[in-house]
Each structure stands twice: as C-alpha cells, then as structure tokens.
Design a protein around this motif. Structure first.
Motif, PDB file in Angstrom:
ATOM      1  N   VAL A 111       0.853  -1.193   0.000  1.00 50.25           N
ATOM      2  CA  VAL A 111       0.000   0.000   0.000  1.00 50.25           C
ATOM      3  C   VAL A 111       0.890   1.244   0.000  1.00 50.25           C
ATOM      4  O   VAL A 111       1.787   1.364   0.828  1.00 50.25           O
ATOM      5  N   ILE A 112       0.620   2.138  -0.933  1.00 50.45           N
ATOM      6  CA  ILE A 112       1.437   3.352  -1.087  1.00 50.45           C
ATOM      7  C   ILE A 112       0.937   4.392  -0.087  1.00 50.45           C
ATOM      8  O   ILE A 112      -0.073   5.055  -0.298  1.00 50.45           O
ATOM      9  N   ILE A 113       1.664   4.517   1.018  1.00 50.72           N
ATOM     10  CA  ILE A 113       1.243   5.397   2.112  1.00 50.72           C
ATOM     11  C   ILE A 113       2.367   6.366   2.470  1.00 50.72           C
ATOM     12  O   ILE A 113       3.544   5.998   2.452  1.00 50.72           O
ATOM     13  N   SER A 114       1.991   7.573   2.817  1.00 50.70           N
ATOM     14  CA  SER A 114       2.966   8.524   3.352  1.00 50.70           C
ATOM     15  C   SER A 114       2.283   9.419   4.377  1.00 50.70           C
ATOM     16  O   SER A 114       1.074   9.626   4.329  1.00 50.70           O
ATOM     17  N   SER A 126       5.801   4.249   3.277  1.00 50.87           N
ATOM     18  CA  SER A 126       5.781   2.797   3.199  1.00 50.87           C
ATOM     19  C   SER A 126       6.805   2.320   2.169  1.00 50.87           C
ATOM     20  O   SER A 126       7.308   3.095   1.347  1.00 50.87           O
ATOM     21  N   GLU A 127       7.102   1.029   2.246  1.00 55.06           N
ATOM     22  CA  GLU A 127       8.022   0.430   1.276  1.00 55.06           C
ATOM     23  C   GLU A 127       7.456   0.551  -0.137  1.00 55.06           C
ATOM     24  O   GLU A 127       8.198   0.753  -1.100  1.00 55.06           O
ATOM     25  N   ALA A 128       6.122   0.445  -0.248  1.00 53.96           N
ATOM     26  CA  ALA A 128       5.474   0.578  -1.553  1.00 53.96           C
ATOM     27  C   ALA A 128       5.660   1.979  -2.128  1.00 53.96           C
ATOM     28  O   ALA A 128       5.807   2.154  -3.342  1.00 53.96           O
ATOM     29  N   THR A 209      -3.238   4.730  -4.964  1.00 53.21           N
ATOM     30  CA  THR A 209      -3.348   3.535  -5.794  1.00 53.21           C
ATOM     31  C   THR A 209      -2.679   3.840  -7.127  1.00 53.21           C
ATOM     32  O   THR A 209      -2.937   4.886  -7.735  1.00 53.21           O
ATOM     33  N   ASP A 210      -1.823   2.943  -7.569  1.00 50.30           N
ATOM     34  CA  ASP A 210      -1.123   3.126  -8.839  1.00 50.30           C
ATOM     35  C   ASP A 210      -2.112   2.937  -9.988  1.00 50.30           C
ATOM     36  O   ASP A 210      -2.676   1.862 -10.174  1.00 50.30           O
ATOM     37  N   ILE A 211      -2.339   4.002 -10.755  1.00 52.12           N
ATOM     38  CA  ILE A 211      -3.258   3.936 -11.897  1.00 52.12           C
ATOM     39  C   ILE A 211      -2.520   4.276 -13.193  1.00 52.12           C
ATOM     40  O   ILE A 211      -3.138   4.706 -14.170  1.00 52.12           O
TER      41      ILE A 211
END
Length: 227
Positions: A111-114, A126-128, A209-211
C-alpha cells in the motif's frame, strides 16, 4: 499452575539444572544459565523486570511469559538470601502482536502510504511508496512531499488540495508524479488530516493507488480516436 500445568507438584525442590523445560529468548535461542533472571539477581542483587521468556516443554505448546525477579534479604544481610519471581502469561498477546505485525508488513509492502507534517515534510513512508517513487526511505524522510511533484500538474490542483486538508476535509484526486529517474507515474490519491490524542492537527496521511496503466490506456484510446 496455569502457566505450567502438570508440573506444579514436581517443581518444589527441583534444581535449576533439572527443570523440565527450556527457556527461550524472543529470537528462539536458549537462555544460558547465567542469563536467567533469578541468576542475575543472585549474582548482582539487582531486580530484573519485564524479561520476556518462552517456556518450551515436551508435548506442550510453547508458552510466553513476562517475568520480574526481585531479591530477598534476610537478617539485614548484604547477600541475597532468595529471589521472588512473578510471571505473567503473554502467549495470547504475542500471538495477536505477531498477526498484527504480519498485517502491517503486508500493508507496508503493498500500500502506497505517506505521512507528512503540517508543512508537507515527509515523516513516514511505506516500502510501496519507495518502490513506486524510486527513492529510499532515507532520501524521503525529512524531504518535502514536492520531491515527487511532476511539472505537468497545475499549481491550482495543489492549491485546492491544501485548502481542503487544512480545513479538516479529505481530498481525493488523481495526480501525476515524478519518479526519481524522471519518468512519470499516476496515482489515485486520498489525503486525510492526521490528529493527535488531543485532536490537534499534526499532519496529513495519504493513501494512493497506482493507476499508471489505466492512464496509459486512456492516452492510447485518445490517440487512436484522433488518428
């Protein structure tokens, strides 16, 4: 008796070397005799508190305990006469903690979190997030979130975003970001205010979310129609 069932009648008078179990550290290694809390108390006279220990017994599930060990002095003697141990069964707590850590690890990886402070300086990623941006955590933490800002995104988009989140609202939108190597990627973003226990605003958390593939398909579709 609850922590060590079936042993309560056989423990009295048993030497430490004859105890019917193995004491384990959290990493799975065995306690050396001199590392055992009561041995440390006998040797130093100092209490040992909050010691985590696994009790491994034959034909029984592994039990985890938190142990405190305190010295007992008799007749104003400077030497420790005995040691009193208090044990707490933390097996269920450790199981829950392990499950939570696995869950959080999965989120961190996928999950892309900051999180930023009130000025937009990154405090957690996050690592993502590192993977999609191309930056390491060391490069990101302490940097302004604009490190991934793409020049194609109008300033008005960010002005609307900041106006919303500073007002305590949640902002949603699609953003074009810049990878460390200069390439572009797209993310669908949700940014929410972050509050402390006193409900004071301390920063912002963003989930993305990667779009990128979706946007590329849209661009190809537009190009095809124009062609």
């Amino acid at each position: 008796k609850k922590i060590l069932p079936s042993f309560n009648k056989t423990l009295i008078g048993t030497l430490n070397s004859e105890l019917p179990w193995k004491a384990l550290h959290e990493d799975g290694s065995s306690f050396l005799p001199e590392e055992l809390p009561f041995m440390k108390v006998l040797r130093s006279g100092e209490s040992q508190n909050g010691i985590i220990m696994g009790i491994q017994r034959e034909d029984y599930p592994l039990v985890w305990i938190q142990m405190n060990a305190a010295p007992i002095y008799l007749h104003d003697n400077d030497n420790v006469s005995a040691v009193v141990l208090t044990l707490s069964d933390i097996t269920n707590y450790r199981r829950s903690k392990y499950k939570l850590e696995k869950y959080l690890s999965m989120i961190d990886k996928h999950v892309i979190i900051s999180t930023t402070d009130l000025k937009g300086v990154l405090t957690e990623v996050s690592e993502a997030f590192c993977k999609i941006s191309g930056y390491s955590k060391e490069e990101l933490i302490g940097a302004n979130h604009s490190i991934v800002r793409h020049a194609d995104v109008p300033s008005s988009v960010y002005e609307q975003m900041w106006k919303a989140i500073k007002s305590g609202l949640i902002w949603r939108g699609e953003l074009k970001n810049r990878h460390k190597d200069g390439s572009a990627y797209w993310v669908e973003t949700i940014i929410a205010p972050l509050y402390d226990e006193d409900y004071s605003l301390i920063g912002y958390t963003a989930i993305r979310t990667d779009i990128t593939d979706k946007k590329r398909v849209e661009e190809l579709s537009i190009t095809d129609r124009l062609t």
